[in-house]
Write an enzyme that holds these catalytic residues in place. Structure first.
Site, PDB file in Angstrom:
ATOM      1  CG  ASP A 199      -2.010  -1.036   1.139  1.00  0.00           C
ATOM      2  OD1 ASP A 199      -2.359  -1.441   0.011  1.00  0.00           O
ATOM      3  OD2 ASP A 199      -2.507  -1.474   2.199  1.00  0.00           O
ATOM      4  CG  ASP A 223      -2.772   3.598   2.090  1.00  0.00           C
ATOM      5  OD1 ASP A 223      -3.704   4.397   1.890  1.00  0.00           O
ATOM      6  OD2 ASP A 223      -2.951   2.472   2.567  1.00  0.00           O
ATOM      7  CG  ASP A 227      -2.804   1.960   7.364  1.00  0.00           C
ATOM      8  OD1 ASP A 227      -2.888   3.056   7.962  1.00  0.00           O
ATOM      9  OD2 ASP A 227      -3.145   1.801   6.183  1.00  0.00           O
ATOM     10  NE  ARG A 279      -8.976   6.661   6.453  1.00  0.00           N
ATOM     11  CZ  ARG A 279      -8.906   5.674   5.570  1.00  0.00           C
ATOM     12  NH1 ARG A 279      -7.795   4.959   5.499  1.00  0.00           N
ATOM     13  NH2 ARG A 279      -9.911   5.413   4.757  1.00  0.00           N
TER      14      ARG A 279
END
Length: 401
Positions: A199, A223, A227, A279
């Site tokens: 990603d 990205d 994560d 986020r």
């Protein structure tokens, strides 16, 4: 000081003191009391700098940190507190910043260090920029410790933690990360395999546990900056500085991936700074404690999620980008209000500035909040001092970091 006062002082301290020999002279008694109290304070000073940041207070007071590097492994907090990294292994010195070979890494490179089967505490000989040709796939029980050098992992694929456990990443700069994959990558001395396209995350955590990311600076990746997906859990992200990025942090793979219900992540003492959009984090299914962070910029939202995550926001400071209109911190995604109003999202002791506000939902003080509380929050008024040195530190031998 009167004799009566002296003996009153001694009587108060007596339960804590055992005198080495009988002292009948009052002045000697007082001198001995002062000596022992000062020794206690010196010991406390070694253990605590008094900043209010329990991680930093655990190790940063030690001017001899370079000889006591592994002390860091005892300083984690939150859900990732049991991550020991390479504490039980030997030191590995990275000496070669170039010549990245994803299949046959050279000894002395970071890639050669992280794929070893044994626990390792990885340090760096000098300042370096490491441009990887493929993802850096880490094996379990590793610490990447950037203290004492300015270490940048940048301008190529970055870090992947895949089916691994007990990883500490501390004191490195991770930025301008790009997609990799569609090639062979070695993940142990005995195995390499084909990896599909990545990603382009700064740090990708996949089906892993006992992970601690501390005092890192992250920005501008393809990205996410960090994560964590596919059942990853027992994670702490702390003391880090995030800037110039859109989708900062994703915690939970998808609404349909219910294995992430067991995810537990602590986000503590970080600074979410200039140029961020959304986020910080975005959560799914699990339990998330967002505590004593400083949010000084977000364009869309700061904290959001879907699939009924439990989010416990405590002692954070939220500074909206503009005072001209109210700015919501939260975003309940992919569900109508009739559904998300049952999700357990709570704000406690947070500070809201410039019209920032948090939309709470759920049943209030339910048991799920207790599960999402991984450490005690400090007052939001202390957030500025607690997070002042977020990001990779300037550490030099013989001085406090």
């Amino acid at each position: 000081m009167s004799t009566l006062s002296i003996f009153f002082l001694v009587s108060l301290l007596a339960p804590c003191l055992v005198l080495s020999s009988p002292l009948h002279d009052a002045d000697l008694v007082v001198q001995d009391v002062h000596r022992r109290v000062n020794e206690s304070r010196r010991n406390l000073g070694y253990m605590s700098c008094g900043t209010g940041n329990p991680i930093d207070d655990c190790w940063r007071c030690d001017g001899n940190w370079e000889s006591n590097r592994k002390r860091l492994a005892d300083c984690a907090i939150g859900f990732g507190k049991d991550a020991i990294g390479g504490r039980n292994g030997r030191f590995y010195m990275v000496t070669d910043s170039g010549n990245d070979d994803a299949v046959n890494p050279r000894p002395g490179t970071l890639r050669h260090a992280v794929i070893q089967d044994e626990p390792l505490w990885i340090i760096f000989k000098r300042d370096m920029v490491i441009q990887l040709k493929q993802e850096l796939v880490m094996n379990s029980y590793k610490t990447i410790d950037g203290r004492g050098a300015s270490v940048h992992i940048a301008n190529g694929p970055c870090i992947t933690i895949h089916y691994a456990t007990n990883i500490i990443i501390h004191g490195v700069n991770i930025h301008d990360c790009k997609q990799g994959g569609n090639g062979n990558i070695r993940n142990s001395p005995h195995h390499s395999g084909w990896w599909t396209q990545s990603d382009g995350d700064g740090i990708s955590i996949f089906a892993s546990k006992h992970i601690w990311v501390d005092h890192c600076s992250l920005s501008n990746c393809h990205d996410g900056l960090i994560d964590a997906i596919h059942g990853s859990t027992a994670i702490t992200i702390s003391n880090s500085f995030f800037t110039h990025h859109d989708k900062v942090m994703l915690l939970g793979h998808s609404d349909s991936y219910t294995q992430d219900r067991d995810m537990q992540v602590t986000i503590a003492f970080n600074h979410f700074g200039e140029g961020l959009v959304q986020r910080m984090p975005r959560c799914r299914h699990g339990y998330f404690h967002v505590v004593n962070n400083d949010y000084t910029h977000w364009e869309m939202y700061a904290i959001g999620g879907s699939a009924s995550p439990t989010i416990n926001s405590q002692g954070n400071r939220f500074l909206a980008p503009s005072a001209r209109e109210k700015k919501e911190v939260t975003k309940h995604e992919d569900a109508p209000e009739s559904e998300w109003r049952h999700w357990n999202w709570r704000s406690e002791g947070d500070l809201y500035l410039n019209g920032a506000f948090f939309r709470q939902s759920g049943a209030g003080a339910s048991s799920t909040f207790a599960r999402a509380s991984s450490l005690s929050a400090r007052p939001s008024s202390l957030v500025n001092s607690i997070t002042r040195t977020a990001g990779a530190l300037y550490c030099r031998k013989g001085a406090h970091c």
